[in-house]
Design a protein around this motif. Structure first.
Motif: not given
Length: 428
Positions: A271-272, A321-330, A378-388, A399-404
């Motif tokens: 469904g996601n 229908f639909g997924i969330v996107g506000s927090e992962t778009a950028f 203000i965004f941190d462009l240098k360090h990687r993080y995980q979407i949870t 969202t299908p992007f969990i754990d990216n």
């Protein structure tokens, strides 16, 4: 409170340069190197990127009517978490904001309960799915910033023609969800080999393009600012390209998920991965990227659409229908397109900030210059993080992007000079 944002990176002539930003009384007071201020709280950004606050023309806040999915508060917090300082809230609510009283009520609630700025869409027709037009002048006077029946295409040509004439008369955009119901046939994902493999009914490209073709002709006849929501097909991109060349006042948006995924990325009947319009073919995805780069597609909008976990943890046949996107778009777009040098950072910020503000006449959004309200991300462009899922402020985790693993985590979001999101904060 006044702030001196020290040791940031700003885009200057499309290149990152070390700069400071002074925020006084809710506005940007100065931008430059080695700024000083005795009456401001100093925040050392350690080289993080200072952007104009992002602008999203297309979100669903579900409030009132389905507050178990989202509320004005949680939806605005989610947007702030993603670096957005302005969102356009769609009117698929209960009660429907199709009259002046309801629009006034929503404008007051949005201002009182949100942590960011919200533009409230009014519907095009009464009850959103009916055929009778709303009172366009009254709804504009009540505070509507645009008109849309998003979630439902307008099936009758004359209804759309008269709606365009009315929107043109009040000089506000008409944002269309283009979908011909007679061509849907119960589809739940893109028609093609993947749908056949999963045994699911498909949605063909003509569901979108047939109605778009009609609307472009009507937009040319009326002169309305006609904005196409969530474009998804190669044919749509080409039709809009030709319409622009012919002088039609058409603009359009594309979602992050349609840029990032195609139907071949759907691993199973989950469904996601169900959204409307559906994830299309890889050919369509590449056409969307090309259309964004060449200016046919004007901006990126998330179509943030939260749902309950149980609703989405079922077959596409039953899931909404639909997924969330506000927090992962950028972060997703920065990681997948800027770091891979498909887009520049300046292009991405234009599509996510300046251009949507310009399209919908939002003069206090989308810019970073002295005298403007201090709406900043203000965004941190240098360090990687995980979407949870646990990190999301939205009630929706669909969202299908969990754990990216991504770059571009939001560090601060400021609206009118006030911090409305801070990484590691506890105001969730």
């Amino acid at each position: 409170m006044n702030y001196l944002l020290k040791n940031g990176q700003l885009l200057v002539d499309e290149r990152l340069q070390a700069q400071d930003v002074l925020v006084v009384d809710g506005k940007i007071a100065a931008i430059g190197a080695d700024l000083e201020a005795t009456t401001a709280t100093v925040i050392d950004l350690h080289g993080d990127f200072i952007s104009p606050g992002l602008v999203d023309l297309h979100v669903h806040l579900r409030d009132p009517g389905q507050t178990y999915k989202e509320t004005i508060k949680t939806g605005s917090q989610a947007a702030a978490h993603g670096g957005f300082t302005f969102v356009g809230a769609m009117p698929n609510l209960t009660p429907v904001p199709d009259n002046a009283a309801q629009i006034q009520k929503m404008v007051v609630r949005n201002q009182a309960e949100a942590v960011i700025r919200i533009g409230q869409y009014a519907t095009i027709t009464e009850q959103r799915t009916a055929g009778k037009l709303v009172d366009f002048p009254a709804l504009k006077a009540a505070g509507a910033f645009a008109f849309s029946n998003d979630g439902s295409g307008i099936q009758d040509a004359d209804t759309m023609y008269q709606a365009m004439r009315a929107a043109k008369a009040v000089n506000l955009p008409l944002a269309a969800h283009v979908e011909d119901d007679s061509l849907l046939h119960g589809g739940v994902m893109n028609a093609g080999a993947k749908a056949d493999e999963l045994g699911l009914p498909g949605i063909s490209n003509v569901v979108e393009t047939a109605q778009l073709a009609r609307d472009l002709v009507l937009a040319q006849a009326t002169g309305v600012h006609y904005h196409v929501c969530h474009v998804s097909t190669a044919e749509s991109v080409q039709m809009i390209r030709l319409a622009k060349q012919a002088g039609v006042q058409v603009t359009c948006e594309v979602t992050p998920h349609h840029l990032l995924l195609s139907d071949r990325d759907i691993p199973a009947d989950q469904g996601n991965y169900k959204m409307n319009p559906p994830l299309r073919s890889e050919h369509d995805r590449q056409a969307l990227i090309a259309g964004l780069i060449d200016g046919t597609i004007d901006c990126i909008a998330t179509d943030h659409a939260p749902h309950g976990t149980d609703e989405k943890q079922q077959s596409m046949r039953q899931a909404p229908f639909g997924i969330v996107g506000s927090e992962t778009a950028f972060s997703l777009l920065f990681t997948n397109f800027v770091k891979t040098r498909i887009f520049t950072l300046a292009q991405l910020i234009n599509w996510l900030s300046y251009r949507p503000a310009q399209l919908f006449n939002l003069p206090t959004s989308g810019q970073l210059k002295s005298g403007q309200p201090a709406d900043l991300a203000i965004f941190d462009l240098k360090h990687r993080y995980q979407i949870t899922a646990d990190s999301l402020y939205s009630k929706g985790k669909n969202t299908p992007f969990i754990d990216n693993q991504v770059y571009g985590e939001t560090v601060y979001t400021l609206v009118a000079g006030q911090i409305v999101y801070q990484r590691g904060g506890t105001t969730k």
